[in-house]
Motif scaffolding. Sequence first.
Motif, PDB file in Angstrom:
ATOM      1  N   GLY A 433       0.792  -1.231   0.000  1.00 11.11           N
ATOM      2  CA  GLY A 433       0.000   0.000   0.000  1.00 11.11           C
ATOM      3  C   GLY A 433       0.817   1.270   0.000  1.00 11.11           C
ATOM      4  N   THR A 434       2.140   1.158  -0.006  1.00  8.97           N
ATOM      5  CA  THR A 434       2.973   2.358  -0.013  1.00  8.97           C
ATOM      6  C   THR A 434       4.346   2.023  -0.588  1.00  8.97           C
ATOM      7  N   LYS A 435       4.986   3.020  -1.183  1.00  9.69           N
ATOM      8  CA  LYS A 435       6.346   2.824  -1.683  1.00  9.69           C
ATOM      9  C   LYS A 435       7.324   2.923  -0.521  1.00  9.69           C
ATOM     10  N   HIS A 436       8.308   2.065  -0.535  1.00 10.37           N
ATOM     11  CA  HIS A 436       9.319   2.110   0.525  1.00 10.37           C
ATOM     12  C   HIS A 436      10.707   2.163  -0.106  1.00 10.37           C
ATOM     13  N   LYS A 437      11.638   2.633   0.662  1.00 10.70           N
ATOM     14  CA  LYS A 437      13.014   2.715   0.181  1.00 10.70           C
ATOM     15  C   LYS A 437      13.673   1.343   0.294  1.00 10.70           C
ATOM     16  N   ASN A 438      14.383   0.955  -0.747  1.00  8.89           N
ATOM     17  CA  ASN A 438      15.045  -0.352  -0.775  1.00  8.89           C
ATOM     18  C   ASN A 438      16.435  -0.318  -0.157  1.00  8.89           C
ATOM     19  N   ALA A 439      16.803   0.794   0.449  1.00 11.74           N
ATOM     20  CA  ALA A 439      18.138   0.935   1.023  1.00 11.74           C
ATOM     21  C   ALA A 439      18.306   0.083   2.271  1.00 11.74           C
ATOM     22  N   VAL A 440      19.540  -0.288   2.538  1.00 15.23           N
ATOM     23  CA  VAL A 440      19.907  -0.963   3.782  1.00 15.23           C
ATOM     24  C   VAL A 440      20.638   0.058   4.642  1.00 15.23           C
ATOM     25  N   ARG A 441      20.096   0.337   5.815  1.00 18.56           N
ATOM     26  CA  ARG A 441      20.683   1.371   6.673  1.00 18.56           C
ATOM     27  C   ARG A 441      21.241   0.765   7.961  1.00 18.56           C
ATOM     28  N   GLU A 442      22.304   1.372   8.406  1.00 17.74           N
ATOM     29  CA  GLU A 442      22.891   0.934   9.672  1.00 17.74           C
ATOM     30  C   GLU A 442      22.112   1.559  10.828  1.00 17.74           C
ATOM     31  N   TYR A 443      21.953   0.772  11.884  1.00 19.98           N
ATOM     32  CA  TYR A 443      21.294   1.296  13.080  1.00 19.98           C
ATOM     33  C   TYR A 443      22.099   0.885  14.306  1.00 19.98           C
ATOM     34  N   SER A 444      21.801   1.527  15.396  1.00 16.46           N
ATOM     35  CA  SER A 444      22.470   1.194  16.659  1.00 16.46           C
ATOM     36  C   SER A 444      21.439   1.215  17.785  1.00 16.46           C
ATOM     37  N   ILE A 445      21.752   0.468  18.839  1.00 18.68           N
ATOM     38  CA  ILE A 445      20.897   0.456  20.027  1.00 18.68           C
ATOM     39  C   ILE A 445      21.565   1.333  21.068  1.00 18.68           C
ATOM     40  N   THR A 446      20.969   2.479  21.350  1.00 20.44           N
ATOM     41  CA  THR A 446      21.545   3.442  22.276  1.00 20.44           C
ATOM     42  C   THR A 446      20.802   3.398  23.608  1.00 20.44           C
ATOM     43  N   GLU A 447      21.201   4.261  24.526  1.00 17.41           N
ATOM     44  CA  GLU A 447      20.518   4.353  25.817  1.00 17.41           C
ATOM     45  C   GLU A 447      19.117   4.937  25.675  1.00 17.41           C
ATOM     46  N   GLU A 448      18.821   5.491  24.510  1.00 22.43           N
ATOM     47  CA  GLU A 448      17.503   6.071  24.265  1.00 22.43           C
ATOM     48  C   GLU A 448      16.706   5.264  23.241  1.00 22.43           C
ATOM     49  N   GLY A 449      17.190   4.065  22.918  1.00 23.70           N
ATOM     50  CA  GLY A 449      16.473   3.215  21.981  1.00 23.70           C
ATOM     51  C   GLY A 449      17.203   3.041  20.668  1.00 23.70           C
TER      52      GLY A 449
END
Length: 459
Positions: A433-449
Amino acid sequence: MEKLKNISSGIESLDELLGGFKSPSTLLIAGTAGVGKSIMSLQMLSQAARNGEKTLYIPITTEKAHKLKMYHSTLEFFDDSFHVHAINRQISEKDPLTTLIDIGNVIESVKPDRLVIDPITPLGFGFVEQERRRFFYTLDSMLQERDMLTLLVGELVWEELHRSVVSHLSDGIIYLSRSDTGSRADHYLEFIKMRGIDPGKRSEITSCKYLYDITSSGFTVYPHLKPEKDFMLDDSRVEAGIPGLDSMLGGGMIRYSSTLVAGRPGTGKKIFGLQYIYHGLERGEPGLIVTFEDSPHQLLMDAKKMGWNLKQYEEKGLLRFICTNPGNTYPAEHSLRIKSNIEDARITRVFFDGINNLEMSIPDHLKLRGYLHSLTSYLKSKNITSLFTTDTESCECPGDEKMGFAYLMDSVVVLHSSNANSRMYMYITKSRGTKHKNAVREYSITEEGIKLRTDTLIG
């Protein structure tokens, strides 16, 4: 012309399915020993007595009256105000005609609105089949003379049910059975036939099996979870609560959508879900957390470490928890609890953690698929934004993860951890139902989530 009266069965969950019983009519409650036929009929009779009906219970038994009374006293729902007329089982088998006269006399004396004969099958036992049929035709004629609801309890297995003359004389048949699944026994209720109810509803209920449970407090049938009728979908957007994810989803999560967050242990799926719930609570959106691994106290502590005070929302009634052991979870009862919490607290966000744990309570893949399909369809019909998590097996390359349940979800977000460079990546494989970006992004788990980097590392 007289019309059938619609009366309560005496079991609330059964009334939800059927809309009550029709009277006058004769219903057969059939099944093998130990499936709850007597408890079911006694609960119906007890509630009818409380509602002011004249009630008569005729047990065909070898038990002494005081022993029957001791057994009945263990049932929390039991009301001993109804009339009891016990008939010796051995006499009923050897001399059924005398028993027939006895039944007729007590019915004429009490003039009940509701009658239970438990069990009916020993009557006429000593007759050859032709004589036995004549016996039951006579009994049926006697019952038809009175304006009452008659419940006949029958000790019958499935193969006997369709050959029994009692089945042919009954206006409705409720069949109770037991099915062993691994170390657990499940109880199922089937409506073989139900005369007098709406034809559309009749075809629906006679094509299904319903799980039920028996406790000292009574008999409970669990209706199937179904989408709301005549619902309108709200395709507005809601914020996921994960910085950077909304832009990847084309502006946020669609309000009625279901999202699967998949990843191996340690990738932050639980934190993802808690962050999503907390973000909604801050914006006045009540939330429900369903989990199999953690207690509410543990989840509240985990959230507190991230700076999210979920306790205050629980105390205000804006946050609900359903935490169960997957090995002891009955799917129909579980979905009913979810539905009750959603409607009581007007829930708008649901976090269902670890749907792979459901394989312990629903080992049959088709049944598991059916359960999740019913659940996601119901949530969608309520315009609830839902987030589910599941474990995946370890792999080195993003995109190689194998996951089940993705086909049931509107969106799929994969959390990937790389052993090679100790980094974590997030990408979207599906967004209906919506277009999404096909990119792969780096994430991290911080003290704030969980936080995403703004630059694309792979894509």
